[in-house]
Design an enzyme around this catalytic site. Structure first.
Site, PDB file in Angstrom:
ATOM      1  N   VAL A 136       0.763  -1.029  -0.014  1.00  0.00           N
ATOM      2  CA  VAL A 136       0.093  -0.006   0.097  1.00  0.00           C
ATOM      3  C   VAL A 136       0.794   1.320   0.006  1.00  0.00           C
ATOM      4  CG1 VAL A 136      -1.955  -1.127   0.892  1.00  0.00           C
ATOM      5  CG2 VAL A 136      -0.225   0.057   2.601  1.00  0.00           C
ATOM      6  N   GLU A 137       2.256   1.059   0.333  1.00  0.00           N
ATOM      7  CA  GLU A 137       2.975   2.299   0.232  1.00  0.00           C
ATOM      8  C   GLU A 137       3.868   2.248  -1.019  1.00  0.00           C
ATOM      9  OE1 GLU A 137       4.632   5.614   2.245  1.00  0.00           O
ATOM     10  OE2 GLU A 137       3.075   4.459   2.908  1.00  0.00           O
ATOM     11  N   GLY A 138       3.572   1.242  -1.924  1.00  0.00           N
ATOM     12  CA  GLY A 138       4.400   1.232  -3.317  1.00  0.00           C
ATOM     13  C   GLY A 138       5.302   0.006  -3.060  1.00  0.00           C
TER      14      GLY A 138
END
Length: 641
Positions: A309-311
């Site tokens: 979800v943060e990359g």
């Protein structure tokens, strides 16, 4: 929990807060609070020119829980909300319960309302979720983890530029700058703290299990096969805590190091993933049997969610760390590019000649340090850590020279050579992580008992740097000199290695220290909630570990008596009464042995369920609408039994 205004005093506090929440109570709660307090929304509103409306948003940020972090998206029309159209959707965090929807999008102005240019660039906006046309309410299922990943979409959603776009009309096209400056702080605080806490928790669990669990009459931690992964977890815990503190110190001072925080996000989460995997191997059946007793299964399942979800880490490694940092971190490359853009011949000549001198100095320094194995470099400290400081300097000189060679020969194509930039990123990152570890060792007073952890972490870091250099020499093409890179230089690099990794003896010392309850273990793996309640899985392990360690001396006395013939051959726990009868041990010692054996046996038990309870909690089970097991699932259960 309110969103924190990011001034110089909050960075370290928030990092500690995430560490406490993530490990002391609940990783899912920590992840949610990370999203709520994420600077990626608050910072643009706080630091960029804003209207009275956005000042109101500032007040709103300080008092709401349900703020949606930015997803990246594309607008189908000028200032309309649309789902991301290039990959069919994007994971939005917390959006189903949010009051504000954050968007980063490519703004188009086909009617030239804002000027003569149609494509205005990446822009950031905040849109109330009660705006007509915004559609919420659905959920994703991220690997069964109770985390609000949700889709969102909009249909002809119209908002005012001054109300929605951060910075108003002046903020159009400045979204990428906003995002990068915001990420610089957020990525260096939230995920590194959560990952570090998770690694320390894994170290406590694995160390306790390695002492408590026995095989062939020995704690499994005595076996070299277990020592190896156990030492990795302990060494990584020492290293990541050092890097976390070091990075937060920079953020506290007001720095916004986007490249450094990208390193931290990537490497701490990867090391957490590896630590949990190692912990699962050490725990064996205790790791894979889900239930209230399991200490690692939920982390094992949920890790990809918190990372993705943060990359994805692939993107961070191959494009961001070196790809974004190469130009802005270089002392002359940016000046050369600006001079060329402005057709300033004099400025370009000045920069290019300085650049050439810089390359020659780096080459000379790299050769001299390589030949002397870093001995010509200075160290800021004496003692056992000094050789590692010199090797970091040696690594830095070689890295700087090879980076200049790559930039000079590949130019703009370097960004597309992602395998090369990934190796440069690895070298750069491990120099930083190694330096942070040395700083921690020095700051804590060069503790003698911590030397094995410091040395293990540095040997591991230098090994990773060496692997990166070997990969560059083997794969980097230099016009006219590729033969030199892949032949003599590659051979010299392999022969004159920075490190071959931590030795077995060093790993043994680290693993042994992890299985000793007391001050050092609590200090190195601190910040982890250890409940007194022995029904709690971690509390159960910690209690069993302390008792097993205290009873170990008694067991050794019994084993000596067995070897001398005073007692028959049997397990020490089975000979307690006979040892008490012959006066070999006292009644207190016999009681301690009994308590230790009971705690040990309880700690290694796994959860079991009857068929109905099992199918109610199993992942992927087909239920009827009323929560009952479907006929197909029930019949399958009957057949299996």
């Amino acid at each position: 929990m309110n969103c924190f205004e990011p001034d110089a005093s909050h960075g370290h506090f928030i990092a500690i807060l995430y560490d406490v929440i993530g490990v002391r109570w609940c990783p899912v709660l920590a992840a949610h609070s990370r999203c709520v307090n994420r600077h990626i929304i608050a910072q643009p509103v706080l630091h960029f020119p804003r209207s009275a409306h956005e000042i109101g948003m500032h007040v709103r940020f300080q008092n709401v829980l349900d703020v949606q972090p930015f997803p990246l998206g594309n607008f189908e029309k000028s200032i309309y909300i649309a789902r991301r159209i290039d990959d069919g959707g994007f994971l939005r965090l917390l959006v189903s319960n949010s009051t504000l929807l954050g968007l980063a999008f490519k703004l188009r102005d086909p009617e030239n309302l804002l000027g003569a240019e149609e494509h205005r660039g990446i822009t950031c906006a905040l849109i109330p979720t009660d705006t007509p046309g915004v559609v919420l309410g659905k959920r994703h299922d991220p690997l069964g983890v109770p985390f609000w990943n949700c889709p969102t979409e909009g249909h002809d959603v119209v908002v005012k530029i001054e109300d929605a776009i951060i910075g108003g009309a002046e903020g159009v096209g400045k979204g990428w700058r906003m995002l990068m400056q915001s990420l610089a702080a957020g990525r260096g605080i939230s995920l590194p703290a959560l990952a570090t806490g998770g690694i320390k928790a894994a170290a406590r669990v694995a160390g306790a299990h390695a002492l408590v669990r026995k095989q062939f009459g020995l704690s499994i931690g005595k076996f070299e096969g277990i020592e190896e992964p156990l030492a990795r977890i302990g060494g990584w815990a020492y290293l990541t805590e050092a890097a976390r503190r070091y990075t937060c110190g920079g953020l506290d001072s007001g720095a916004k190091p986007a490249v450094v925080t990208a390193m931290m996000k990537y490497h701490t989460t990867e090391l957490l993933r590896k630590s949990v995997n190692d912990g699962m191997d050490i725990l064996g059946g205790n790791g894979i049997a889900r239930g209230p007793r399991n200490t690692l299964a939920h982390a094992y399942i949920g890790l990809p969610v918190s990372i993705t979800v943060e990359g994805a880490n692939i993107l961070t490694r191959t494009l961001i760390i070196f790809g974004q940092g190469a130009i802005r971190c270089h002392p002359y490359a940016l000046a050369e590019m600006q001079a060329l853009t402005n057709w300033d011949v004099r400025a370009f000549d000045g920069a290019i000649w300085k650049h050439i001198g810089h390359v020659v100095r780096n080459e000379t320094r790299a050769i001299a340090l390589s030949i002397t194995r870093g001995r010509l470099a200075s160290s800021p400290v004496p003692g056992i850590a000094a050789p590692y400081w010199r090797k970091i300097a040696w690594s830095s000189a070689t890295f700087a020279f090879l980076a200049d060679v790559a930039m000079g020969t590949l130019g703009g194509d370097l960004k597309r050579k992602e395998k090369l930039t990934g190796r440069f990123a690895d070298i750069f990152s491990w120099m930083y992580l190694g330096s942070a570890t040395l700083v921690r060792f020095e700051a804590e007073g060069r503790r003698k008992e911590d030397e094995p952890f410091m040395r293990w972490a540095l040997e591991y870091a230098l090994e990773q740097i060496q692997i990166g250099f070997d990969g560059l020499f083997a794969n980097m093409k230099v016009p006219g000199l590729t033969w030199l890179m892949r032949g003599p230089l590659a051979a010299w690099s392999r022969f004159n290695r920075l490190s071959s990794g931590p030795s077995d003896e060093l790993g043994h010392k680290v693993a042994a220290a992890m299985m000793v309850p007391g001050e050092q273990r609590d200090r190195l793996f601190g910040g982890v909630f250890v409940p007194d309640d022995t029904s709690h899985p971690l509390g159960r392990y910690e209690n069993a570990m302390v008792l097993a360690y205290e009873a170990d001396g008694i067991a050794k006395k019994i084993k000596v008596a067995v070897k001398s013939g005073e007692l028959p051959k049997a397990r020490p726990a089975e000979l307690v009464e006979k040892a008490l009868e012959i006066g070999l041990i006292t009644s207190d010692e016999a009681e301690l042995m009994a308590r230790a054996e009971a705690a040990r046996n309880d700690a290694i038990q796994v959860d079991d369920f009857d068929v109905e309870d099992y199918f109610r909690s199993a992942i992927g089970v087909d239920y009827n609408g009323d929560g009952a097991i479907s006929e197909a699932t029930a019949s399958m259960a009957v057949r299996e039994n």
